[in-house]
Scaffold this active site. Structure first.
Site, PDB file in Angstrom:
ATOM      1  N   LYS A 178      -5.519  93.718  47.465  1.00 56.33           N
ATOM      2  CA  LYS A 178      -5.777  92.402  47.291  1.00 56.33           C
ATOM      3  C   LYS A 178      -4.405  91.974  47.734  1.00 56.33           C
ATOM      4  CE  LYS A 178      -4.771  88.771  45.737  1.00 56.33           C
ATOM      5  NZ  LYS A 178      -4.548  87.634  46.705  1.00 56.33           N
ATOM      6  N   PRO A 179      -4.720  91.756  49.330  1.00 59.11           N
ATOM      7  CA  PRO A 179      -3.331  90.769  49.990  1.00 59.11           C
ATOM      8  C   PRO A 179      -3.316  89.422  49.622  1.00 59.11           C
ATOM      9  CG  PRO A 179      -5.033  91.060  51.540  1.00 59.11           C
ATOM     10  CD  PRO A 179      -5.633  91.655  50.223  1.00 59.11           C
ATOM     11  N   THR A 235       3.895  85.551  37.808  1.00 63.06           N
ATOM     12  CA  THR A 235       2.476  86.058  37.940  1.00 63.06           C
ATOM     13  C   THR A 235       2.736  87.631  37.386  1.00 63.06           C
ATOM     14  OG1 THR A 235       2.647  84.904  39.944  1.00 63.06           O
ATOM     15  CG2 THR A 235       0.903  86.654  39.853  1.00 63.06           C
ATOM     16  N   GLU A 253       7.072  94.496  40.987  1.00 63.44           N
ATOM     17  CA  GLU A 253       8.266  94.393  42.003  1.00 63.44           C
ATOM     18  C   GLU A 253       8.364  93.002  42.378  1.00 63.44           C
ATOM     19  OE1 GLU A 253      10.194  96.829  42.729  1.00 63.44           O
ATOM     20  OE2 GLU A 253       8.898  98.601  42.919  1.00 63.44           O
ATOM     21  N   GLY A 255      10.626  88.967  41.691  1.00 60.06           N
ATOM     22  CA  GLY A 255      11.606  88.105  42.203  1.00 60.06           C
ATOM     23  C   GLY A 255      13.251  88.276  42.168  1.00 60.06           C
ATOM     24  N   CYS A 287      12.479  88.739  48.915  1.00 64.20           N
ATOM     25  CA  CYS A 287      13.087  89.101  47.379  1.00 64.20           C
ATOM     26  C   CYS A 287      14.213  89.368  47.316  1.00 64.20           C
ATOM     27  CB  CYS A 287      11.869  90.145  46.775  1.00 64.20           C
ATOM     28  SG  CYS A 287      12.244  91.754  47.670  1.00 64.20           S
ATOM     29  N   GLU A 388      14.894  81.185  41.885  1.00 60.97           N
ATOM     30  CA  GLU A 388      14.523  81.457  43.142  1.00 60.97           C
ATOM     31  C   GLU A 388      13.912  80.580  44.046  1.00 60.97           C
ATOM     32  OE1 GLU A 388      11.267  84.559  43.682  1.00 60.97           O
ATOM     33  OE2 GLU A 388      12.513  85.711  44.981  1.00 60.97           O
ATOM     34  N   LYS A 458      15.767  93.842  34.847  1.00 58.67           N
ATOM     35  CA  LYS A 458      15.688  92.577  34.104  1.00 58.67           C
ATOM     36  C   LYS A 458      14.443  91.876  34.497  1.00 58.67           C
ATOM     37  CE  LYS A 458      19.650  90.632  33.908  1.00 58.67           C
ATOM     38  NZ  LYS A 458      21.216  90.077  34.640  1.00 58.67           N
TER      39      LYS A 458
HETATM   40  P1  NAD Z   1       2.795  85.321  43.992  1.00 61.94           P
HETATM   41  O1  NAD Z   1       3.114  85.893  42.700  1.00 61.94           O
HETATM   42  O2  NAD Z   1       2.406  83.724  44.040  1.00 61.94           O
HETATM   43  O3  NAD Z   1       1.796  86.066  44.535  1.00 61.94           O
HETATM   44  C1  NAD Z   1       1.694  87.460  44.791  1.00 61.94           C
HETATM   45  C2  NAD Z   1       0.153  87.957  44.845  1.00 61.94           C
HETATM   46  O4  NAD Z   1      -0.269  87.970  43.657  1.00 61.94           O
HETATM   47  C3  NAD Z   1      -0.865  87.074  45.734  1.00 61.94           C
HETATM   48  O5  NAD Z   1      -1.673  88.384  46.465  1.00 61.94           O
HETATM   49  C4  NAD Z   1      -1.560  86.436  44.674  1.00 61.94           C
HETATM   50  O6  NAD Z   1      -2.709  86.020  45.294  1.00 61.94           O
HETATM   51  C5  NAD Z   1      -1.752  87.113  43.559  1.00 61.94           C
HETATM   52  N1  NAD Z   1      -1.661  86.398  42.162  1.00 61.94           N
HETATM   53  C6  NAD Z   1      -1.580  85.446  42.039  1.00 61.94           C
HETATM   54  N2  NAD Z   1      -1.819  85.183  40.464  1.00 61.94           N
HETATM   55  C7  NAD Z   1      -2.496  86.078  40.258  1.00 61.94           C
HETATM   56  C8  NAD Z   1      -3.013  86.573  39.092  1.00 61.94           C
HETATM   57  N3  NAD Z   1      -3.151  85.815  37.911  1.00 61.94           N
HETATM   58  N4  NAD Z   1      -3.408  87.894  38.941  1.00 61.94           N
HETATM   59  C9  NAD Z   1      -3.368  88.777  39.926  1.00 61.94           C
HETATM   60  N5  NAD Z   1      -2.968  88.309  40.979  1.00 61.94           N
HETATM   61  C10 NAD Z   1      -2.191  87.187  41.175  1.00 61.94           C
HETATM   62  O7  NAD Z   1       4.044  85.508  44.864  1.00 61.94           O
HETATM   63  P2  NAD Z   1       4.162  85.167  46.340  1.00 61.94           P
HETATM   64  O8  NAD Z   1       4.481  83.704  46.654  1.00 61.94           O
HETATM   65  O9  NAD Z   1       2.787  85.775  47.096  1.00 61.94           O
HETATM   66  O10 NAD Z   1       5.327  85.993  46.719  1.00 61.94           O
HETATM   67  C11 NAD Z   1       6.615  85.720  46.475  1.00 61.94           C
HETATM   68  C12 NAD Z   1       7.170  86.546  45.539  1.00 61.94           C
HETATM   69  O11 NAD Z   1       7.168  87.778  45.579  1.00 61.94           O
HETATM   70  C13 NAD Z   1       8.901  86.139  45.303  1.00 61.94           C
HETATM   71  O12 NAD Z   1       9.260  85.775  43.896  1.00 61.94           O
HETATM   72  C14 NAD Z   1       9.337  87.230  45.858  1.00 61.94           C
HETATM   73  O13 NAD Z   1      10.848  87.629  45.338  1.00 61.94           O
HETATM   74  C15 NAD Z   1       8.614  88.196  45.459  1.00 61.94           C
HETATM   75  N6  NAD Z   1       8.580  89.587  45.932  1.00 61.94           N
HETATM   76  C16 NAD Z   1       9.125  90.653  45.627  1.00 61.94           C
HETATM   77  C17 NAD Z   1       9.374  91.802  46.234  1.00 61.94           C
HETATM   78  C18 NAD Z   1       9.906  93.128  45.389  1.00 61.94           C
HETATM   79  O14 NAD Z   1       9.880  94.060  46.150  1.00 61.94           O
HETATM   80  N7  NAD Z   1      10.725  92.850  44.409  1.00 61.94           N
HETATM   81  C19 NAD Z   1       9.081  91.734  47.614  1.00 61.94           C
HETATM   82  C20 NAD Z   1       8.561  90.820  48.196  1.00 61.94           C
HETATM   83  C21 NAD Z   1       8.381  89.484  47.551  1.00 61.94           C
END
Ligand code: NAD
Length: 495
Positions: A178-179, A235, A253, A255, A287, A388, A458
């Protein structure tokens, strides 16, 4: 709106391309707001169908009995398929999320390499024969968990998707991907390439849709045996709560608010270039962005002056232009969030040393551009330094001593990464190992290798991705006791 964007496009469910029954999912070009394509997104029923098709495909004897080197051959073909289309996929991703071309090209190459890496790992990983404590042979073998869900964010599509799909398929699982609803294009391209590479139908489905509908349905589905999630911390927490009820493993993985530390003895050129790349590449939407910069007090004024001068030279603009350092942010809400944090910084007493605004001019009028921004005068306890932002905003602060910087760097809920710039290798070790961070960069920053495990501590995450044993997180151990005793167990004998 283009013609292609007007007609709803199909998604990939169990080997079939068809319209989803959920809300439309448009891919919007953040350079000018035009629509690249609109997909008929997945609803809960579509997700359920994808899971069911995954279960059927896993149960099929073709997949169950496929030997590791044969499965590896399919993974390699997927890697080759991605590599063969590097340029067109990189351009597509550029239009989907606004990163400059050199970055999107790098992500496609990384995705291709990930499939090759896990193919090699799959062929060479061994099960164990453990020391027996009786008349039996004891072994640990590894079985696929079942159908797994992969949920990804918008900031590095294809690369983060490959990081989940490749090890999960290598493990023998079926994957429902699910992208992010903001960047559906490349995940669907991955589905097409995997199908052309001969992956049996049902082992990979791609179900773009909203998080609250398609994402939540995937997490809650009783036949999904693991979720590998990359995205925001809140999330991740919501997913972990559902997983707790199902007693389902998760990899999260999440924030970050990573510190970069520059000591007075650092090579200034190396440090400045590293700091700029660490925070401003990907428009800061990363991230592991080094968003809190600590500079030793004795060099603070000169270092910050140089850093600001160099930041002002960075080019914001069309991601197709090879001179561009920063393209647009992903969306208008994301830019509004960045702007609100810069306003907050001003109200908290911060001084905006550069940036802090949208670039002016016709070329920027329809896109979600924002200038690279440096702020000083804030305390590490301020919200801007604790939360963040996920945009091109760097907070700089002086520090007095090793003890002081260790305390400030650790004073955050996050623990994703840390960068240290110094000429003293003993100090680098001393300070680096005192900071809670899943990744430590010494005299470099934001460099990655698929063979090196990646994890946050953490509030930055749970579980590990990448590395040779990355496959194992999609498997469960099965312990085998193989009796060798020629004599019957005496317990049932009559005395
Ligand atoms: P997000 O949490 O809003 O969404 C991520 C994914 O989760 C999306 O596909 C979204 O549709 C889905 N989602 C949202 N609510 C959900 C639910 N209730 N159940 C299941 N799936 C759900 O994050 P974003 O805005 O897309 O991405 C930015 C965040 O991702 C930042 O906090 C960033 O730090 C983090 N990130 C972390 C890493 C890492 O490797 N640690 C890498 C890239 C991005």
């Amino acid at each position: 709106m283009t013609t292609a964007a007007a007609a709803l496009q199909p998604i990939f469910i169990g080997g079939t391309w068809r319209l989803g029954r959920g809300a439309p999912v448009p891919s919007v070009n953040p350079v000018d707001g035009s629509v690249n394509a609109t997909f008929a997104g997945a609803d809960a029923n579509d997700v359920g169908e994808a899971v069911e098709r995954g279960r059927t495909a896993m149960a099929d004897s073709v997949w169950r009995h496929m030997l590791p080197h044969e499965r590896a051959r399919i993974l390699r073909r997927i890697g080759d398929g991605l590599a063969a289309e590097t340029e067109s996929l990189a351009l597509l991703q550029l239009r989907d999320n606004g990163k400059p071309l050199y970055e999107t090209r790098g992500l496609v190459i990384s995705a291709s390499n990930t499939f090759h890496f896990f193919a090699a790992a799959l062929e060479t990983l061994e099960s164990e024969v453990t020391p027996a404590r009786g008349a039996f042979l004891t072994m640990t073998t590894y079985q696929p968990l079942g159908v797994v869900g992969a949920i990804t964010p918008w900031n590095s599509p294809i690369a983060s998707e490959a990081q989940k799909v490749a090890p999960a398929l290598a493990a023998g699982c079926a994957v429902v991907l699910k992208p992010s609803e903001l960047t559906p294009l490349l995940a669907l391209e991955l589905g097409r390439i995997a199908q052309a590479a001969g992956l049996p139908d049902g082992l990979l489905s791609v179900v773009p849709g909203t998080g609250s509908v398609a994402g939540a349905a995937l997490v809650a589905h009783p036949d999904v045996r693991k979720i590998s999630f990359t995205g925001g911390t809140e999330t991740g927490r919501a997913i972990a709560r559902v997983a707790a009820d199902k007693l389902m493993p998760v990899t999260l993985e999440l924030g970050g608010k990573s510190p970069t530390i520059v000591f007075a003895d650092a090579d200034p050129e190396l440090a400045i270039n590293g700091v700029l790349f660490g925070i401003f590449s990907s428009q800061g939407q990363s991230c592991i962005a080094g968003s809190r910069l600590f500079v030793e007090r004795s060099i603070y004024p000169a270092f910050v002056e140089q850093l600001v001068a160099r930041t002002k030279q960075l080019q914001v603009g069309d991601p197709l232009d090879p001179r561009t350092h920063l393209g647009p942010l992903i969306s208008e809400p994301q830019r509004a969030k960045v702007e609100s944090y810069v306003e907050l910084a001003r109200s908290e007493g911060g001084r905006v040393l550069c940036g802090g605004r949208r670039p002016a001019g016709e070329a920027f009028a329809r896109g979600t551009f924002y200038e690279p921004t440096i702020i000083d005068g804030l305390s590490n306890r301020s919200r801007v330094c604790q939360e963040e932002i996920f945009g091109p905003v760097l907070a700089v602060m002086p520090f007095e001593s090793e003890a002081d910087v260790i305390e400030q760097a650790n004073d955050t809920v996050y623990g994703l990464a840390c960068g240290i710039w110094t000429g003293d290798y003993k100090r680098a070790w001393r300070v680096g190992t005192a900071i809670a961070a899943g990744t430590l960069w010494i005299n470099t920053y934001k460099q990655f290798s698929i063979s090196t495990p990646f994890a946050g501590v953490k509030a930055s995450g749970l579980g590990v991705e990448k590395g040779r044993t990355g496959i194992r997180s999609y498997q469960q151990e099965q312990s085998v006791y193989w009796g060798l005793d020629e004599r019957p167990n005496p317990w049932a004998n009559v005395p």
